[in-house]
Every structure is written in C-alpha cells, then in structure tokens.
Motif scaffolding. Structure first.
Motif, PDB file in Angstrom:
ATOM      1  N   GLY A  50       0.787  -1.234   0.000  1.00  0.00           N
ATOM      2  CA  GLY A  50       0.000   0.000   0.000  1.00  0.00           C
ATOM      3  C   GLY A  50       0.815   1.277   0.000  1.00  0.00           C
ATOM      4  N   PHE A  51       2.123   1.164   0.014  1.00  0.00           N
ATOM      5  CA  PHE A  51       2.980   2.356  -0.029  1.00  0.00           C
ATOM      6  C   PHE A  51       3.129   2.784  -1.485  1.00  0.00           C
ATOM      7  N   VAL A  52       2.118   3.488  -1.968  1.00  0.00           N
ATOM      8  CA  VAL A  52       2.017   3.803  -3.397  1.00  0.00           C
ATOM      9  C   VAL A  52       2.690   5.117  -3.787  1.00  0.00           C
ATOM     10  N   THR A  53       3.148   5.885  -2.818  1.00  0.00           N
ATOM     11  CA  THR A  53       3.770   7.176  -3.126  1.00  0.00           C
ATOM     12  C   THR A  53       5.207   7.210  -2.624  1.00  0.00           C
ATOM     13  N   CYS A  54       6.111   7.577  -3.522  1.00  0.00           N
ATOM     14  CA  CYS A  54       7.494   7.829  -3.109  1.00  0.00           C
ATOM     15  C   CYS A  54       7.586   9.331  -2.900  1.00  0.00           C
ATOM     16  N   ALA A  55       7.607   9.736  -1.647  1.00  0.00           N
ATOM     17  CA  ALA A  55       7.617  11.162  -1.306  1.00  0.00           C
ATOM     18  C   ALA A  55       8.984  11.796  -1.504  1.00  0.00           C
ATOM     19  N   ASP A  56      10.051  10.996  -1.347  1.00  0.00           N
ATOM     20  CA  ASP A  56      11.386  11.568  -1.464  1.00  0.00           C
ATOM     21  C   ASP A  56      12.408  10.465  -1.677  1.00  0.00           C
ATOM     22  N   LEU A  57      13.452  10.808  -2.415  1.00  0.00           N
ATOM     23  CA  LEU A  57      14.618   9.955  -2.582  1.00  0.00           C
ATOM     24  C   LEU A  57      15.804  10.894  -2.620  1.00  0.00           C
ATOM     25  N   CYS A  58      16.761  10.689  -1.734  1.00  0.00           N
ATOM     26  CA  CYS A  58      17.938  11.572  -1.699  1.00  0.00           C
ATOM     27  C   CYS A  58      19.171  10.770  -1.316  1.00  0.00           C
ATOM     28  N   ALA A  59      20.318  11.423  -1.429  1.00  0.00           N
ATOM     29  CA  ALA A  59      21.584  10.792  -1.089  1.00  0.00           C
ATOM     30  C   ALA A  59      22.268  11.567   0.025  1.00  0.00           C
ATOM     31  N   GLU A  81      24.767   6.926   1.280  1.00  0.00           N
ATOM     32  CA  GLU A  81      23.522   6.284   1.691  1.00  0.00           C
ATOM     33  C   GLU A  81      22.397   6.868   0.849  1.00  0.00           C
ATOM     34  N   ILE A  82      21.537   6.001   0.329  1.00  0.00           N
ATOM     35  CA  ILE A  82      20.326   6.434  -0.353  1.00  0.00           C
ATOM     36  C   ILE A  82      19.202   6.332   0.667  1.00  0.00           C
ATOM     37  N   VAL A  83      18.417   7.393   0.783  1.00  0.00           N
ATOM     38  CA  VAL A  83      17.296   7.431   1.724  1.00  0.00           C
ATOM     39  C   VAL A  83      16.017   7.642   0.923  1.00  0.00           C
ATOM     40  N   VAL A  84      15.066   6.731   1.102  1.00  0.00           N
ATOM     41  CA  VAL A  84      13.800   6.771   0.372  1.00  0.00           C
ATOM     42  C   VAL A  84      12.671   6.849   1.388  1.00  0.00           C
ATOM     43  N   ASN A  85      11.740   7.765   1.167  1.00  0.00           N
ATOM     44  CA  ASN A  85      10.559   7.890   2.030  1.00  0.00           C
ATOM     45  C   ASN A  85       9.322   7.526   1.225  1.00  0.00           C
ATOM     46  N   LEU A  86       8.614   6.492   1.694  1.00  0.00           N
ATOM     47  CA  LEU A  86       7.390   6.038   1.045  1.00  0.00           C
ATOM     48  C   LEU A  86       6.195   6.347   1.936  1.00  0.00           C
ATOM     49  N   ILE A  95       7.186   5.361   5.776  1.00  0.00           N
ATOM     50  CA  ILE A  95       8.265   4.422   6.061  1.00  0.00           C
ATOM     51  C   ILE A  95       9.518   4.909   5.337  1.00  0.00           C
ATOM     52  N   ARG A  96      10.640   4.739   5.988  1.00  0.00           N
ATOM     53  CA  ARG A  96      11.914   5.184   5.405  1.00  0.00           C
ATOM     54  C   ARG A  96      12.767   3.968   5.105  1.00  0.00           C
ATOM     55  N   ILE A  97      13.450   3.998   3.968  1.00  0.00           N
ATOM     56  CA  ILE A  97      14.384   2.939   3.591  1.00  0.00           C
ATOM     57  C   ILE A  97      15.762   3.570   3.468  1.00  0.00           C
ATOM     58  N   ARG A  98      16.750   2.950   4.107  1.00  0.00           N
ATOM     59  CA  ARG A  98      18.129   3.420   4.036  1.00  0.00           C
ATOM     60  C   ARG A  98      18.975   2.310   3.419  1.00  0.00           C
ATOM     61  N   VAL A  99      19.725   2.671   2.371  1.00  0.00           N
ATOM     62  CA  VAL A  99      20.560   1.693   1.669  1.00  0.00           C
ATOM     63  C   VAL A  99      21.988   2.219   1.607  1.00  0.00           C
ATOM     64  N   GLN A 100      22.943   1.394   2.006  1.00  0.00           N
ATOM     65  CA  GLN A 100      24.351   1.765   1.960  1.00  0.00           C
ATOM     66  C   GLN A 100      24.893   1.575   0.542  1.00  0.00           C
ATOM     67  N   VAL A 101      25.647   2.574   0.065  1.00  0.00           N
ATOM     68  CA  VAL A 101      26.215   2.537  -1.285  1.00  0.00           C
ATOM     69  C   VAL A 101      27.716   2.812  -1.158  1.00  0.00           C
ATOM     70  N   PRO A 102      28.561   1.905  -1.666  1.00  0.00           N
ATOM     71  CA  PRO A 102      30.008   2.097  -1.515  1.00  0.00           C
ATOM     72  C   PRO A 102      30.526   3.303  -2.284  1.00  0.00           C
ATOM     73  N   GLY A 103      31.579   3.915  -1.755  1.00  0.00           N
ATOM     74  CA  GLY A 103      32.157   5.091  -2.378  1.00  0.00           C
ATOM     75  C   GLY A 103      32.995   4.770  -3.597  1.00  0.00           C
ATOM     76  N   ASP A 104      33.595   3.576  -3.636  1.00  0.00           N
ATOM     77  CA  ASP A 104      34.464   3.234  -4.762  1.00  0.00           C
ATOM     78  C   ASP A 104      33.674   2.843  -6.008  1.00  0.00           C
ATOM     79  N   ALA A 105      32.445   2.425  -5.875  1.00  0.00           N
ATOM     80  CA  ALA A 105      31.582   2.088  -7.016  1.00  0.00           C
ATOM     81  C   ALA A 105      30.152   2.478  -6.652  1.00  0.00           C
ATOM     82  N   PRO A 106      29.860   3.785  -6.636  1.00  0.00           N
ATOM     83  CA  PRO A 106      28.525   4.227  -6.191  1.00  0.00           C
ATOM     84  C   PRO A 106      27.425   3.925  -7.213  1.00  0.00           C
ATOM     85  N   THR A 107      26.908   2.708  -7.119  1.00  0.00           N
ATOM     86  CA  THR A 107      25.870   2.248  -8.048  1.00  0.00           C
ATOM     87  C   THR A 107      24.780   1.545  -7.264  1.00  0.00           C
TER      88      THR A 107
END
Length: 171
Positions: A50-59, A81-86, A95-107
């Motif tokens: 039911g989290f149908v809206t992505c209110a924000d995505l930032c780094a 870190e990518i931070v997503v708010n649904l 709800i917030r999602i936090r994902v770690q992204v490495p600095g040597d290959a930020p993908t």
C-alpha cells in the motif's frame, strides 16, 4: 559431583525484520535498512502493501563521518547512503528505507519502474553526488551544465570554486 549451579542460556530475541530488511525506529518512524541487493525487492513488497507514493529519494555523503550514524548490527557503513521515504495514503503511514552505497563504485538500482516520479530525484543524486542508478531511463545532469566536472555535494569536492557574477557590478 559438583554442586555448581548451571544457569539456563539466555535467549536473545531475533532482530525485527520486514521483507528481510532489519527494522529500526527513528523519530517515531519505521526505518528499513535494505541491502543494495534486496533494495528493489523490499520496495516492491512495500508498494504491494500500500505504499504507493514515493515522497522523497535523496543521497547522503558520510565521508569522514561514517561512524556518526546508527545502523543495525552486522550492517556495514558505506560512504554514501540512499534514503527513500514512502507513504501509504490509505493509512497515512510513512516508512523510510536506508541503503548503503560504496564510495568506490557508487551504483544502485533505479526505482523508476516502481515509482516513475523518482526519475528527477535519481538524476539529482547522480548530478550532485555521482551515484549511478542502474536501469534509469535518462541518467543525465539535471541541475548543472552537461560539461560540469565533478559532483558538488560530495564532501571531497573543492568548495568556492564557482566564480559568482553579480549584475550591475562596475568592471
């Protein structure tokens, strides 16, 4: 025979997870710490829930301050870190999602297929931090000129190197 008292082992409760991602709380909001491999799977499950809206995505760039954030046990802090708010509009839950992204290959994978509105947000994170979003339909600069070199919100980027021109200043 020994008269030593043997104590029963203390059971340590399993950490809370949701769709395989560790769960924490921050300022009254549920936070899921998804791995980059599970990121899209977790987002798809939340959208189905039911989290149908992505209110924000930032780094966020944590260069030099990686230890100044709390992460679940066993999760490795990375430079970005990518931070997503649904948002679930039916229940008004966020709800917030936090994902770690490495600095040597930020993908990281793009969320464009799940939330087309993330197109501009991912382009902004790419433009300002240099994080690549795999599967994004048009990963080009959005704020800076195409010929700009570097990513100005990275903490290792030089500051004050943009000449400012004011109107009406005598030459």
């Amino acid at each position: 025979m020994s008269d030593a008292v043997v104590e029963a082992p203390v059971e340590v409760p399993e950490p809370e997870t949701r769709y395989g991602a560790p769960v924490t709380q921050s300022r009254g909001q549920v936070v899921l710490h998804a791995s980059s491999a599970e990121y899209v799977k977790v987002v798809k499950a939340l959208k189905t829930e039911g989290f149908v809206t992505c209110a924000d995505l930032c780094a966020v760039d944590y260069l030099g301050s990686a230890t100044q954030r709390s992460l679940p046990e066993g999760m490795r802090a990375e430079r970005f870190e990518i931070v997503v708010n649904l948002t679930n509009l039916s229940t008004a839950e966020r709800i917030r999602i936090r994902v770690q992204v490495p600095g040597d290959a930020p993908t990281i994978a793009s969320l464009y297929e799940q939330y087309p509105g993330t197109e501009a947000m991912e382009r902004e994170a790419f433009d300002l931090f240099g994080i690549h979003f795999e599967g994004h339909p048009d990963l080009t600069r959005i704020l800076l000129p195409e010929d700009w070199i570097g990513h100005p919100l990275r903490k290792d980027e030089a500051t004050g190197r943009i000449p400012v021109q004011f109107k009406g200043v005598a030459k």
